[in-house]
Design a protein around this motif. Structure first.
Motif, PDB file in Angstrom:
ATOM      1  N   ASN A  25       0.842  -1.198   0.000  1.00 24.74           N
ATOM      2  CA  ASN A  25       0.000   0.000   0.000  1.00 24.74           C
ATOM      3  C   ASN A  25       0.876   1.247   0.000  1.00 24.74           C
ATOM      4  O   ASN A  25       1.439   1.612   1.023  1.00 24.74           O
ATOM      5  CB  ASN A  25      -0.925   0.017   1.223  1.00 24.74           C
ATOM      6  N   ASP A  26       0.980   1.891  -1.161  1.00 20.70           N
ATOM      7  CA  ASP A  26       1.903   3.021  -1.270  1.00 20.70           C
ATOM      8  C   ASP A  26       1.215   4.361  -1.474  1.00 20.70           C
ATOM      9  O   ASP A  26       1.861   5.355  -1.795  1.00 20.70           O
ATOM     10  CB  ASP A  26       2.915   2.769  -2.380  1.00 20.70           C
ATOM     11  N   GLU A  28      -0.398   7.866  -0.461  1.00 15.71           N
ATOM     12  CA  GLU A  28      -0.006   8.833   0.558  1.00 15.71           C
ATOM     13  C   GLU A  28      -0.853   8.696   1.825  1.00 15.71           C
ATOM     14  O   GLU A  28      -0.332   8.751   2.944  1.00 15.71           O
ATOM     15  CB  GLU A  28      -0.122  10.253  -0.014  1.00 15.71           C
ATOM     16  N   VAL A  31       0.345   5.718   3.938  1.00 16.27           N
ATOM     17  CA  VAL A  31       1.587   6.019   4.662  1.00 16.27           C
ATOM     18  C   VAL A  31       1.282   6.888   5.868  1.00 16.27           C
ATOM     19  O   VAL A  31       1.720   6.598   6.992  1.00 16.27           O
ATOM     20  CB  VAL A  31       2.614   6.702   3.723  1.00 16.27           C
ATOM     21  N   TYR A  42       7.770   3.158   7.513  1.00 15.62           N
ATOM     22  CA  TYR A  42       6.771   2.638   6.577  1.00 15.62           C
ATOM     23  C   TYR A  42       7.502   2.353   5.274  1.00 15.62           C
ATOM     24  O   TYR A  42       8.002   3.259   4.626  1.00 15.62           O
ATOM     25  CB  TYR A  42       5.664   3.688   6.368  1.00 15.62           C
ATOM     26  N   THR A  44       7.444   0.481   1.508  1.00 12.09           N
ATOM     27  CA  THR A  44       6.537  -0.079   0.493  1.00 12.09           C
ATOM     28  C   THR A  44       7.294  -1.018  -0.444  1.00 12.09           C
ATOM     29  O   THR A  44       8.489  -0.866  -0.678  1.00 12.09           O
ATOM     30  CB  THR A  44       5.877   1.045  -0.324  1.00 12.09           C
ATOM     31  N   LYS A  45       6.565  -2.008  -0.939  1.00 16.93           N
ATOM     32  CA  LYS A  45       7.114  -2.952  -1.906  1.00 16.93           C
ATOM     33  C   LYS A  45       7.088  -2.307  -3.281  1.00 16.93           C
ATOM     34  O   LYS A  45       6.178  -1.538  -3.569  1.00 16.93           O
ATOM     35  CB  LYS A  45       6.287  -4.239  -1.919  1.00 16.93           C
TER      36      LYS A  45
END
Length: 187
Positions: A25-26, A28, A31, A42, A44-45
């Motif tokens: 889950n990237d 905004e 985050v 946090y 992200t992949k």
């Protein structure tokens, strides 16, 4: 090297563990939501494994202060212990303390008022050659140690049945900055 922990939603974040979100889950708002929930970081992949390792190291350093080293001396005005010189004095009288008794005293005096479990003491008394003491031997050692360092009005080791021991003495060495028993001349 690192422990991975899967936590329940209702685990309090005040437990002292760093919380790092590792997610796809990237957005905004995701985050920001993660940080609002108490995240320390946090990520992200996709992510770089080397960067992840560095971030984990930083989070662990930040959340876990350096380990306190065990004090070299203990002095409460009646019982004086110098762990470096292996000297024990009770009410002005030098005591014969065994190496295992010194190890026990060092660990108990390092955590005054806190429970030191029997399991921890058994692990600390296990030497590098694989020689160890069993549960009964620990009980006998504690009884002998009490006979050496305690009197009716000076009890320092409290037993928590089935769990371990609590050191109840107060170290004047830490608050006053000096020894009242004159170990300096003996060391």
């Amino acid at each position: 090297m690192f422990k991975i922990l899967v936590v329940e939603d209702d685990l309090p974040l005040s437990a002292g563990l760093p919380v790092i979100f590792l997610t796809a889950n990237d957005l905004e708002e995701d985050v920001i939501g993660g940080f609002d929930l108490g995240a320390d970081d946090y990520i992200t992949k996709p992510f770089n494994t080397e960067i992840l390792m560095r971030r984990l190291e930083v989070a662990l350093r930040r959340n876990h202060p350096p380990v306190k080293t065990l004090a070299d001396r203990y002095d409460d005005g009646f019982l004086c212990l110098d762990f470096g010189a292996l000297i024990a004095i009770r009410n002005g009288e030098k005591l014969a303390i065994t190496p295992n008794e010194y190890k026990i005293l060092r660990h108990l005096t390092a955590s005054p008022g806190n429970l030191v479990t029997r399991q921890i003491l058994l692990e600390k008394l296990w030497d590098c050659e694989g020689n160890y003491i069993d549960d009964h031997t620990l009980t006998v050692t504690m009884n002998r140690l009490r006979a050496k360092i305690e009197e009716a009005e000076h009890c320092r080791i409290r037993t928590v049945r089935g769990m371990g021991y609590i050191w109840t003495g107060t170290n004047l060495e830490e608050s006053a900055g000096g020894s009242a028993c004159g170990m300096e001349e003996r060391a």
